[in-house]
Design an enzyme around this catalytic site. Sequence first.
Site, PDB file in Angstrom:
ATOM      1  N   THR A 143      -1.805  -7.618  -1.358  1.00 47.13           N
ATOM      2  CA  THR A 143      -0.375  -7.362  -1.154  1.00 47.13           C
ATOM      3  C   THR A 143       0.353  -8.699  -1.104  1.00 47.13           C
ATOM      4  O   THR A 143      -0.255  -9.746  -0.870  1.00 47.13           O
ATOM      5  CB  THR A 143      -0.148  -6.606   0.158  1.00 47.13           C
ATOM      6  OG1 THR A 143      -0.623  -7.417   1.254  1.00 47.13           O
ATOM      7  CG2 THR A 143      -0.893  -5.272   0.164  1.00 47.13           C
ATOM      8  N   ASP A 194      12.863   3.015  11.105  1.00 49.90           N
ATOM      9  CA  ASP A 194      12.308   2.019  12.016  1.00 49.90           C
ATOM     10  C   ASP A 194      11.278   2.741  12.873  1.00 49.90           C
ATOM     11  O   ASP A 194      11.639   3.549  13.743  1.00 49.90           O
ATOM     12  CB  ASP A 194      13.421   1.420  12.884  1.00 49.90           C
ATOM     13  CG  ASP A 194      12.912   0.430  13.925  1.00 49.90           C
ATOM     14  OD1 ASP A 194      11.681   0.235  14.027  1.00 49.90           O
ATOM     15  OD2 ASP A 194      13.746  -0.142  14.654  1.00 49.90           O
ATOM     16  N   LYS A 203      -5.066  -1.580  15.630  1.00 50.01           N
ATOM     17  CA  LYS A 203      -5.757  -0.776  14.628  1.00 50.01           C
ATOM     18  C   LYS A 203      -6.929  -0.003  15.229  1.00 50.01           C
ATOM     19  O   LYS A 203      -7.238   1.111  14.786  1.00 50.01           O
ATOM     20  CB  LYS A 203      -6.209  -1.655  13.467  1.00 50.01           C
ATOM     21  CG  LYS A 203      -5.053  -2.244  12.666  1.00 50.01           C
ATOM     22  CD  LYS A 203      -4.133  -1.171  12.080  1.00 50.01           C
ATOM     23  CE  LYS A 203      -3.055  -1.754  11.187  1.00 50.01           C
ATOM     24  NZ  LYS A 203      -2.199  -0.716  10.561  1.00 50.01           N
ATOM     25  N   TYR A 259      -3.282  -7.353  16.431  1.00 52.58           N
ATOM     26  CA  TYR A 259      -3.500  -6.512  15.247  1.00 52.58           C
ATOM     27  C   TYR A 259      -4.786  -5.710  15.401  1.00 52.58           C
ATOM     28  O   TYR A 259      -4.816  -4.492  15.165  1.00 52.58           O
ATOM     29  CB  TYR A 259      -3.557  -7.388  14.003  1.00 52.58           C
ATOM     30  CG  TYR A 259      -3.782  -6.619  12.721  1.00 52.58           C
ATOM     31  CD1 TYR A 259      -2.716  -6.068  12.025  1.00 52.58           C
ATOM     32  CD2 TYR A 259      -5.071  -6.453  12.200  1.00 52.58           C
ATOM     33  CE1 TYR A 259      -2.924  -5.362  10.846  1.00 52.58           C
ATOM     34  CE2 TYR A 259      -5.285  -5.752  11.031  1.00 52.58           C
ATOM     35  CZ  TYR A 259      -4.212  -5.206  10.347  1.00 52.58           C
ATOM     36  OH  TYR A 259      -4.421  -4.503   9.190  1.00 52.58           O
ATOM     37  N   ARG A 297       3.379  12.242  16.043  1.00 42.61           N
ATOM     38  CA  ARG A 297       3.867  13.278  16.973  1.00 42.61           C
ATOM     39  C   ARG A 297       4.961  14.107  16.327  1.00 42.61           C
ATOM     40  O   ARG A 297       4.942  15.353  16.392  1.00 42.61           O
ATOM     41  CB  ARG A 297       4.386  12.614  18.249  1.00 42.61           C
ATOM     42  CG  ARG A 297       4.940  13.584  19.272  1.00 42.61           C
ATOM     43  CD  ARG A 297       5.470  12.870  20.503  1.00 42.61           C
ATOM     44  NE  ARG A 297       6.570  11.951  20.203  1.00 42.61           N
ATOM     45  CZ  ARG A 297       7.295  11.332  21.134  1.00 42.61           C
ATOM     46  NH1 ARG A 297       7.002  11.509  22.427  1.00 42.61           N
ATOM     47  NH2 ARG A 297       8.273  10.528  20.796  1.00 42.61           N
ATOM     48  N   VAL A 299      -6.483  -6.459   1.037  1.00 41.47           N
ATOM     49  CA  VAL A 299      -5.768  -5.859  -0.086  1.00 41.47           C
ATOM     50  C   VAL A 299      -4.781  -6.884  -0.644  1.00 41.47           C
ATOM     51  O   VAL A 299      -4.107  -7.592   0.115  1.00 41.47           O
ATOM     52  CB  VAL A 299      -5.015  -4.586   0.351  1.00 41.47           C
ATOM     53  CG1 VAL A 299      -4.327  -3.926  -0.845  1.00 41.47           C
ATOM     54  CG2 VAL A 299      -5.972  -3.607   1.024  1.00 41.47           C
ATOM     55  N   ILE A 334       0.820  -1.206   0.000  1.00 40.55           N
ATOM     56  CA  ILE A 334       0.000   0.000   0.000  1.00 40.55           C
ATOM     57  C   ILE A 334       0.856   1.258   0.000  1.00 40.55           C
ATOM     58  O   ILE A 334       0.542   2.232  -0.693  1.00 40.55           O
ATOM     59  CB  ILE A 334      -0.956   0.004   1.206  1.00 40.55           C
ATOM     60  CG1 ILE A 334      -2.005  -1.100   1.060  1.00 40.55           C
ATOM     61  CG2 ILE A 334      -1.639   1.357   1.378  1.00 40.55           C
ATOM     62  CD1 ILE A 334      -2.881  -1.284   2.285  1.00 40.55           C
TER      63      ILE A 334
END
Length: 266
Positions: A207, A66, A176, A172, A127, A205, A18
Amino acid sequence: MTSLLRGSAFITGAASGIGKATATSFATHGIHQLAIADINLPLAQEAARSLESRFPNLQVLPIHLDVSSEESIAAAIAQTKAAFTRIDYAINNAGISGSPTLSAEHDASEWRKTLDVNLTGVWMCSRAQIGAMLSQEKRPDDSERHNRGVIVNVASMYGLLATSLNTPAVAYTASKHGVVGLTRADAIAYAEKGIRINAVCPGYVATPLLEGRMESGVVQREIAKIPVGRMASPEEIGDQIVVLASTLCSYVYGAAVVADGGFTIQ
């Protein structure tokens, strides 16, 4: 034709999937300065060469990043500002799938790793990007549609609903959901400062990571639930991010825009 975007952009996880598709969409729709940040620097450099060959007027800056490291994030933002002077658009896409495990069997170190990348990493990147955007003026334009900067966080449809028993990815899912909450909180906090923040929530998606799991049969069962009958292409999500970043969505703040082929409305 008027370009949807202009100025400079910073995209994390931009060497593949993506993120790479988003970089291409941004170049297609007007961006002339583009920072491709990824933990895989050689792959980011390869993507940069490919983009520059396709778009001769595009300046691409490949950066090692990273997202679990504050120092790495600070260096990447500083490098981008030094090269481009400002960051008009920031897309926080870097993420990992984590362990497909239920809570009772989940390893704590794997939990922390997923949250460190998918949630804390997005927060630390955002941030730093907010700090950079607060230090720059709005682009020279009389229209109130233009901001000091725009941030799009890549969440997931699983930031709005739970994964099924076929795909037990609790870390996960939690990460999210956190990205959606972070997006909404920051959107409120920085709207009056001229920074517009939203999230995109992709469904399945096509990928390399997901396609590599097709043999198990699990992914096929999930795809069968999608009303449109297929996975999204990375390019479709990249184009959605372009629209969300552009002034076509200038009055959209704190949204979690779903792009999932109708999965979540069943």
